[in-house]
Design a protein around this motif. Sequence first.
Motif, PDB file in Angstrom:
ATOM      1  N   ASP A  25     -30.801  30.308  80.665  1.00  0.00           N
ATOM      2  CA  ASP A  25     -31.620  29.546  81.615  1.00  0.00           C
ATOM      3  C   ASP A  25     -30.988  29.498  83.001  1.00  0.00           C
ATOM      4  O   ASP A  25     -31.687  29.616  84.022  1.00  0.00           O
ATOM      5  CB  ASP A  25     -31.867  28.131  81.092  1.00  0.00           C
ATOM      6  N   ILE A  26     -29.660  29.357  83.075  1.00  0.00           N
ATOM      7  CA  ILE A  26     -28.990  29.297  84.378  1.00  0.00           C
ATOM      8  C   ILE A  26     -29.075  30.640  85.095  1.00  0.00           C
ATOM      9  O   ILE A  26     -29.389  30.700  86.296  1.00  0.00           O
ATOM     10  CB  ILE A  26     -27.518  28.863  84.210  1.00  0.00           C
ATOM     11  N   ILE A  27     -28.805  31.734  84.380  1.00  0.00           N
ATOM     12  CA  ILE A  27     -28.841  33.065  85.006  1.00  0.00           C
ATOM     13  C   ILE A  27     -30.260  33.420  85.436  1.00  0.00           C
ATOM     14  O   ILE A  27     -30.494  33.932  86.546  1.00  0.00           O
ATOM     15  CB  ILE A  27     -28.273  34.135  84.046  1.00  0.00           C
ATOM     16  N   ASN A  28     -31.232  33.148  84.575  1.00  0.00           N
ATOM     17  CA  ASN A  28     -32.624  33.462  84.912  1.00  0.00           C
ATOM     18  C   ASN A  28     -33.078  32.712  86.157  1.00  0.00           C
ATOM     19  O   ASN A  28     -33.704  33.277  87.061  1.00  0.00           O
ATOM     20  CB  ASN A  28     -33.544  33.106  83.745  1.00  0.00           C
ATOM     21  N   GLU A  29     -32.775  31.412  86.226  1.00  0.00           N
ATOM     22  CA  GLU A  29     -33.208  30.593  87.361  1.00  0.00           C
ATOM     23  C   GLU A  29     -32.478  30.997  88.637  1.00  0.00           C
ATOM     24  O   GLU A  29     -33.086  31.030  89.727  1.00  0.00           O
ATOM     25  CB  GLU A  29     -32.950  29.113  87.049  1.00  0.00           C
ATOM     26  N   THR A  30     -31.192  31.319  88.523  1.00  0.00           N
ATOM     27  CA  THR A  30     -30.394  31.659  89.700  1.00  0.00           C
ATOM     28  C   THR A  30     -30.835  32.967  90.335  1.00  0.00           C
ATOM     29  O   THR A  30     -30.957  33.074  91.564  1.00  0.00           O
ATOM     30  CB  THR A  30     -28.897  31.744  89.325  1.00  0.00           C
ATOM     31  N   TYR A  31     -31.104  33.960  89.510  1.00  0.00           N
ATOM     32  CA  TYR A  31     -31.363  35.308  90.028  1.00  0.00           C
ATOM     33  C   TYR A  31     -32.840  35.704  90.010  1.00  0.00           C
ATOM     34  O   TYR A  31     -33.184  36.775  90.532  1.00  0.00           O
ATOM     35  CB  TYR A  31     -30.562  36.335  89.228  1.00  0.00           C
ATOM     36  N   GLY A  32     -33.706  34.901  89.423  1.00  0.00           N
ATOM     37  CA  GLY A  32     -35.115  35.279  89.353  1.00  0.00           C
ATOM     38  C   GLY A  32     -35.343  36.477  88.457  1.00  0.00           C
ATOM     39  O   GLY A  32     -36.085  37.402  88.811  1.00  0.00           O
ATOM     40  N   VAL A  33     -34.686  36.468  87.305  1.00  0.00           N
ATOM     41  CA  VAL A  33     -34.773  37.579  86.357  1.00  0.00           C
ATOM     42  C   VAL A  33     -34.951  37.025  84.951  1.00  0.00           C
ATOM     43  O   VAL A  33     -34.925  35.820  84.722  1.00  0.00           O
ATOM     44  CB  VAL A  33     -33.496  38.452  86.399  1.00  0.00           C
ATOM     45  N   GLU A  34     -35.129  37.941  84.032  1.00  0.00           N
ATOM     46  CA  GLU A  34     -35.049  37.611  82.613  1.00  0.00           C
ATOM     47  C   GLU A  34     -33.883  38.401  82.033  1.00  0.00           C
ATOM     48  O   GLU A  34     -33.813  39.622  82.176  1.00  0.00           O
ATOM     49  CB  GLU A  34     -36.350  37.967  81.889  1.00  0.00           C
ATOM     50  N   VAL A  35     -32.946  37.680  81.422  1.00  0.00           N
ATOM     51  CA  VAL A  35     -31.793  38.329  80.807  1.00  0.00           C
ATOM     52  C   VAL A  35     -31.616  37.794  79.398  1.00  0.00           C
ATOM     53  O   VAL A  35     -32.171  36.762  79.026  1.00  0.00           O
ATOM     54  CB  VAL A  35     -30.492  38.083  81.610  1.00  0.00           C
TER      55      VAL A  35
END
Length: 264
Positions: free
Chosen positions: A228-238
Amino acid sequence: MLKIDGLSASYGKKTILTEISIDEIKPGELTAVIGPNGTGKSTFFKAISGLLKGTMGKMVLNGDDLGGLSSDVMARKICYLPQSVNTTAALTAFEVVLLGLKFQSGWRVKDEDAAQVEKIFAILDIDHLSDQYIGDLSGGQQQLVWIAQAIIRSPEMLLLDEPTSALDLQHQLAVMDLLKILTKKRNIVTMVALHDLNLAARYADKVLVIKDGKLRAFGVTQDIFRTDIINETYGVEVEVQTQASGTILVMPIRSKRQLRADLL
């Protein structure tokens, strides 16, 4: 230890960083600074280094208020290595690293000075670059020389902005291994801005997330590297996985931003 209270920074009327506060960044730990392009990571390092006039807030390093120190003292306590260093000076790689040592100890070169430079070149396995002019080296070779200069200065805090960006995979891993060991052995504060999330996840003890000039998260690596943190920060799905070895892997799936391929 570094403490930051209400750090804000601007270029003229444009505000880049807003009210960043961190209770403590401990010596002996490597902190990765991550976030999208243009979000303020480089400005964050410049502000801490005292290189920006439009800076507000309080920063304390090992008990010293950085705002009250002279530029000479700051240069001895903090080494900031930017993403790229442009130089037209006709200096060899050896001379570039030697300058990093001598600027803080007088300009007379002693035998032990040369020995220290030779040792750093040996540590980084770049002895073969010693007599070559810095301008004749490849981007990756130059980056290794600038890293050598940063290390030889022995500061209380290292701020490295994308130090592996021009390096091949082998050198990326070797340099990050070295920075991890050096940080613990010298018990210094080290912050490294990285775009490679897997490098950050592998080597960082703590992770600091900056987005839109604000502190979005700070904590131990395992707590920050969540989907959730990475997705929200970068505007991606990981997808974020933790291997049996404890290694965290970040696997990109898709970008939430689509470019206008229909206009081709």
